[in-house]
Design an enzyme around this catalytic site. Structure first.
Site, PDB file in Angstrom:
ATOM      1  N   LYS A  36       0.734  -1.146   0.045  1.00  0.00           N
ATOM      2  CA  LYS A  36       0.072  -0.063   0.000  1.00  0.00           C
ATOM      3  C   LYS A  36       0.907   1.337  -0.148  1.00  0.00           C
ATOM      4  O   LYS A  36       1.890   1.099   0.205  1.00  0.00           O
ATOM      5  CB  LYS A  36      -0.902  -0.112   1.280  1.00  0.00           C
ATOM      6  CG  LYS A  36      -0.078   0.055   2.467  1.00  0.00           C
ATOM      7  CD  LYS A  36      -1.003  -0.208   3.792  1.00  0.00           C
ATOM      8  CE  LYS A  36      -0.231  -0.169   4.989  1.00  0.00           C
ATOM      9  NZ  LYS A  36      -0.970  -0.623   6.180  1.00  0.00           N
ATOM     10  N   TYR A 265      13.230  32.607   4.082  1.00  0.00           N
ATOM     11  CA  TYR A 265      12.017  33.310   4.637  1.00  0.00           C
ATOM     12  C   TYR A 265      12.184  33.387   5.896  1.00  0.00           C
ATOM     13  O   TYR A 265      12.337  32.710   6.765  1.00  0.00           O
ATOM     14  CB  TYR A 265      10.788  32.547   4.062  1.00  0.00           C
ATOM     15  CG  TYR A 265      10.505  32.357   2.999  1.00  0.00           C
ATOM     16  CD1 TYR A 265      10.266  33.471   2.040  1.00  0.00           C
ATOM     17  CD2 TYR A 265      10.368  31.080   2.145  1.00  0.00           C
ATOM     18  CE1 TYR A 265       9.785  33.361   0.634  1.00  0.00           C
ATOM     19  CE2 TYR A 265       9.934  30.998   0.717  1.00  0.00           C
ATOM     20  CZ  TYR A 265       9.658  32.292   0.179  1.00  0.00           C
ATOM     21  OH  TYR A 265       9.282  31.941  -1.193  1.00  0.00           O
TER      22      TYR A 265
HETATM   23  C1  LIG Z   1       0.059  -1.278   7.133  1.00  0.00           C
HETATM   24  C2  LIG Z   1      -0.629  -2.528   7.563  1.00  0.00           C
HETATM   25  C3  LIG Z   1       0.188  -3.887   7.691  1.00  0.00           C
HETATM   26  C4  LIG Z   1       1.642  -3.417   7.953  1.00  0.00           C
HETATM   27  O1  LIG Z   1       2.349  -2.841   9.102  1.00  0.00           O
HETATM   28  P1  LIG Z   1       3.909  -2.527   9.313  1.00  0.00           P
HETATM   29  O2  LIG Z   1       3.988  -2.033  10.685  1.00  0.00           O
HETATM   30  O3  LIG Z   1       4.161  -1.606   8.323  1.00  0.00           O
HETATM   31  O4  LIG Z   1       4.446  -4.022   9.217  1.00  0.00           O
HETATM   32  C5  LIG Z   1      -0.183  -4.779   8.394  1.00  0.00           C
HETATM   33  N1  LIG Z   1      -1.523  -5.142   8.596  1.00  0.00           N
HETATM   34  C6  LIG Z   1      -2.392  -3.794   8.068  1.00  0.00           C
HETATM   35  C7  LIG Z   1      -3.784  -4.216   8.416  1.00  0.00           C
HETATM   36  C8  LIG Z   1      -1.955  -2.816   7.916  1.00  0.00           C
HETATM   37  O5  LIG Z   1      -2.937  -1.763   7.489  1.00  0.00           O
END
Ligand SMILES: *Cc1c(COP(=O)(O)O)cnc(C)c1O
Length: 376
Positions: A36, A265
């Site tokens: 993601k 700035y």
């Molecule tokens: C993002 C996510 C993960 C991965 O988490 P990390 O801390 O990056 O390993 C696993 N499960 C779900 C449901 C997530 O949203």
């Protein structure tokens, strides 16, 4: 036409991290690679291809559109849609053979109807809430849900999902309690229906190995970082994760200014002595946080140079008074290694009061990105 700035991703690091995670989780445990947020800034498709080349067969994205993009790019295997789906996505799920998380019975009914019309069955991953209070069925909602689901002919439970809220803390009792609640819900569900169990994120995998279940869902660790930042990196020994992302720019101009000169700035920095400054074409538009003003450091000629004054939209200014021989065109490393020095996403996160996840997403998703050492 290239930008001055670029994010470089090393697929060898991604593959090595995948192998470390597989060893930690155990050989029989499936790995769902979280891609993601465009692969936490590393490129969803490219990262998925690299993980696939290391043996990964399951991927996780947030929304249906990402899953469809994955299929259109030729990514095979199972793709879980972690945020679930709405009615308009039902046909896409079937067409692209996707696996949604579900916790609303209406969605499951719509899926069953559509699958039945095609003479097919569709697998869903049941999302339960074992203490995170994000989306998912609470324990007392499980049985009524299963009662209604058992009347639907064309859906089945492929997996049972929950998520930890504090697994990045190796001492968290909360994680053990959450796991116990999850396991109890799984026992009840599996008593009526099969379905693999998966709850462990990176923190679960590294700090609570007993929670790995049938499948684990690493995100941040695949990209080379521990969920608790420097503390985790400090604890690591032989199988240390390797950050895969480097962020570089170059010096646009070098100038010498007298003592008492205001910089950028608002003149929030006034030179206390004659100073040499390097002008760097990176700013908050490129994911280089404005809160790094007068706080961050960059690497030039293998040395640390402090950011002076405010970070602008496309420019920041580093103090190179103590670094010899800097000229326009020199490489600037904002994150990554140069010579013997290195700046990690954890360090940048500490400077601005956030976590490596946010640093990687913002830098990775706002710059030209290239993969080195391989054709992707
Ligand atoms: C993002 C996510 C993960 C991965 O988490 P990390 O801390 O990056 O390993 C696993 N499960 C779900 C449901 C997530 O949203």
């Amino acid at each position: 036409m290239h930008s001055y700035n670029r994010v470089t991703v090393d697929p060898r690091a991604l593959r090595q991290n995948f192998r470390i995670i597989q060893q930690r989780a155990g050989a029989g445990v499936k790995i769902l690679a979280m891609v993601k947020a465009d692969g936490y800034g590393h490129g969803m498709i490219e990262a998925a291809r690299v993980f696939a080349s290391a043996g990964c067969r399951v991927f996780g994205v947030a929304e249906t559109r990402e899953a469809v993009r994955m299929r259109e790019a030729g990514i095979e295997g199972e793709i879980l849609i972690m945020l679930g789906i709405s009615r308009e996505h039902v046909d896409l799920v079937l067409r692209h053979d996707l696996s949604p998380l579900v916790c609303r019975i209406e969605t499951v009914e719509q899926l069953s109807d559509a699958a039945a019309r095609l003479g097919r069955k569709v697998g869903v991953h049941l999302k339960v809430d074992s203490g995170m209070s994000r989306f998912g069925l609470l324990p007392d909602q499980v049985d009524p849900f299963l009662d209604r689901m058992s009347t639907l002919p064309a859906v089945y439970i492929a997996g049972i999902v929950s998520h930890f809220s504090q697994a990045d803390d190796p001492d968290s009792d909360n994680t053990r309690e959450s796991y116990a609640r999850y396991a109890a819900m799984c026992d009840r569900i599996n008593g009526r229906s099969p379905g693999i169990r998966h709850i462990a994120n990176s923190g679960g995998i590294f700090y609570f190995p007993a929670t790995c279940g049938d499948m684990v869902r690493p995100g941040i660790s695949l990209y080379g970082y521990y969920p608790d930042g420097k503390a985790g990196a400090g604890r690591a020994r032989g199988d240390r994760l390797i950050p895969a992302m480097t962020f570089t720019s170059q010096v646009l101009q070098v100038k010498t200014v007298p003592a008492g000169t205001g910089v950028s700035y608002g003149h929030t920095y006034i030179t206390p002595r004659q100073a040499r400054l390097a002008i760097i074409p990176v700013g908050y538009e490129d994911g280089y946080f404005r809160s790094l003003s007068n706080r961050g450091e960059v690497l030039i000629r293998g040395c640390r140079a402090p950011i002076r004054g405010r970070v602008c939209m496309n420019i920041c200014i580093a103090d190179i008074t103590d670094i010899q021989g800097v000229t326009a065109g020199d490489e600037v490393v904002l994150m990554g290694r140069q010579g013997r020095e290195s700046i990690t996403a954890d360090e940048i996160a500490d400077w601005v009061g956030t976590i490596s996840y946010e640093v990687l997403c913002l830098i990775g998703n706002n710059n030209e990105r290239i993969y080195i050492n391989e054709d992707i």
